[in-house]
Design an enzyme around this catalytic site. Structure first.
Site, PDB file in Angstrom:
ATOM      1  N   HIS A 403       0.775   3.186   2.470  1.00 42.91           N
ATOM      2  CA  HIS A 403       0.713   2.297   1.378  1.00 42.91           C
ATOM      3  C   HIS A 403       0.913   2.975  -0.226  1.00 42.91           C
ATOM      4  O   HIS A 403       0.970   2.486  -1.209  1.00 42.91           O
ATOM      5  CB  HIS A 403      -0.710   1.545   1.117  1.00 42.91           C
ATOM      6  CG  HIS A 403      -0.456   0.113   0.547  1.00 42.91           C
ATOM      7  ND1 HIS A 403       0.105  -0.327  -0.112  1.00 42.91           N
ATOM      8  CD2 HIS A 403      -1.586  -0.933   0.719  1.00 42.91           C
ATOM      9  CE1 HIS A 403       0.412  -1.654  -0.304  1.00 42.91           C
ATOM     10  NE2 HIS A 403      -0.918  -2.158   0.155  1.00 42.91           N
ATOM     11  N   ASP A 407       5.076  -0.437  -0.267  1.00 41.68           N
ATOM     12  CA  ASP A 407       4.446  -1.925  -0.712  1.00 41.68           C
ATOM     13  C   ASP A 407       4.394  -2.831   0.492  1.00 41.68           C
ATOM     14  O   ASP A 407       5.185  -2.723   1.314  1.00 41.68           O
ATOM     15  CB  ASP A 407       4.876  -2.496  -1.838  1.00 41.68           C
ATOM     16  CG  ASP A 407       4.879  -1.587  -3.300  1.00 41.68           C
ATOM     17  OD1 ASP A 407       3.856  -0.591  -3.263  1.00 41.68           O
ATOM     18  OD2 ASP A 407       5.766  -1.686  -4.157  1.00 41.68           O
TER      19      ASP A 407
END
Length: 431
Positions: A403, A407
């Site tokens: 992450h 995204d």
């Protein structure tokens, strides 16, 4: 005669230490030049270390499971002529070999002095907490509670000596010594308790070799990468039908196709639109490297543990070429013959539990990659299509992403691109 100390060689790739996984010689044995002395393991593969000389083994420099620094002494051998070890009280015949210098990045660590033994904790009777007050639930483990029940002891009467007011076995012993007659006449367990034979055996299993490396890599990946997992349902009815037709058409002429090489092809097409998923992230340098080549790691279960051989340049392969290479790599990994090169360099990994794949999973990313594709099992179930209920072969893809660099919307788009190809399998053969 001289003594030759053979050191752990620099295996490359910045490796500072190796794990000793097997000795093939013992002290007193005679060895020939190029005979394998030991197997050591890096974080990539097992490496055989041959003897550079002939001679007699004098001593071994470690035990199986031990981590040894590059440049540290591995084994000592008695050789004809000069060695590289000065033996007190003897005159070394012939020239003395200079000790092999240790790599500057991994000197042998100095021996630390033995630590002082820890202070003995106070005896249970030294510190006592007051018995529990009425209405309070005493703090105790299930084993202590069961023993108290068998002895007929009310835990609320017991002063606790454990941490945070916990009642321990020694507290029961002390209470029993002070109240020898205060026990139930019947010490049978309650009707709901198990009536089989109790087992108290234990087995200590050292975590060594491949298993240790797996543990280290999984811990490092989970510690350093904020994982984001996205699960999507895929209708694989059409691609499974196409796969069966292709196998029937090319039976005996081309390698047998499973779903895996077709999934590899779908990933190749998806990363053309989502190149960030086919990348490696150096978080120390703060650099993300996107790769044009698609080197797919294939997580493979072996007797030694999980290994990840690499299907190189999947972007240049058709499904049959991928199938043949995947089969070869899996066989090499399961036989323990996969090389370091075959176990390194992946840019994107696939992991599958096959028929045991479950409904969903949360796979751990293969550091330093940024994405991993998990394959769950195929299930035939009813699905609504154009207002009608139809039996369809359904499968979930459970994909984890780093992450920090991917995204959620980008991750979802990548998985949807894979799904689109699998659900319209004609796209597998279209650039």
């Amino acid at each position: 005669m001289g003594e030759l100390a053979i050191k752990v060689p620099d295996i490359g790739e910045g490796i500072a230490e190796v794990e000793l996984v097997a000795w093939w010689v013992q002290p007193g044995e005679t060895v020939a030049e190029d005979q394998v002395l030991a197997d050591v393991m890096t974080d990539k593969a097992t490496v055989e270390l041959p003897s550079p000389v002939a001679g007699k083994v004098l001593s071994l420099g470690g035990t199986v499971g031990q981590l040894i620094a590059v440049g540290a002494e591995l084994i000592r051998i008695e050789v004809e002529g000069g060695g590289n070890v000065e033996v007190p009280g003897t005159q070394t015949a012939g020239p003395t070999l200079a000790p092999a210098p240790a790599p500057p990045t991994a000197p042998a660590p100095p021996t630390a002095p033995a630590p002082a033994p820890p202070a003995r904790p106070p005896a249970p009777s030294a510190v006592k907490a007051a018995p529990a007050q009425p209405g309070e639930r005493p703090i105790a483990s299930p084993a202590v509670r069961r023993r108290a029940w068998e002895l007929g002891i009310d835990l609320r009467q017991i002063p606790a000596s454990g941490t945070a007011g916990r009642i321990v076995q020694a507290d029961l012993d002390a209470w029993q010594a002070r109240h020898p007659g205060a026990q139930r006449e019947s010490q049978q367990p309650p009707a709901s308790a198990p009536r089989g034979v109790e087992r108290h055996d234990e087995e200590a299993v050292p975590i060594t070799g491949v298993r240790r490396r797996i543990a280290q890599r999984m811990q490092e990946s989970a510690r350093r990468i904020p994982h984001f997992t996205y699960v999507e349902e895929v209708d694989v009815s059409d691609v499974e039908r196409l796969r069966a037709q292709l196998n029937e058409r090319w039976e005996g002429e081309r390698p047998h196709l499973t779903l895996l090489p077709l999934l590899v092809r779908a990933l190749v097409l998806a990363v053309q639109r989502y190149p960030q998923a086919n990348a490696r992230f150096d978080d120390e340098a703060g650099v993300l490297t996107r790769h044009g080549a698609v080197h797919v790691g294939i997580a493979t279960q072996t007797e030694a543990g999980l290994m990840v051989p690499v299907l190189r340049h999947a972007e240049a392969r058709d499904p049959w070429s991928s199938a043949a290479e995947i089969a070869r790599l899996a066989a090499a990994a399961r036989a323990g013959h996969a090389t370091r090169d075959e176990l390194s360099g992946s840019t994107l990994t696939i992991t599958s539990l096959g028929a045991l794949g479950g409904i969903a999973s949360t796979p751990i990313i293969n550091l330093p990659e940024v994405a991993i594709v998990g394959v769950n099992r195929i299930v035939l179930r009813p699905v609504m299509r154009d207002g009608a209920m139809l039996p369809r072969s359904m499968m979930n893809l459970s994909c984890s992403f780093d992450h920090r660099v991917i995204d959620g919307q980008y991750a979802a788009g990548f998985v949807q691109a894979v799904r689109a190809v699998l659900e319209s399998p004609a796209l597998l053969f279209v650039e």
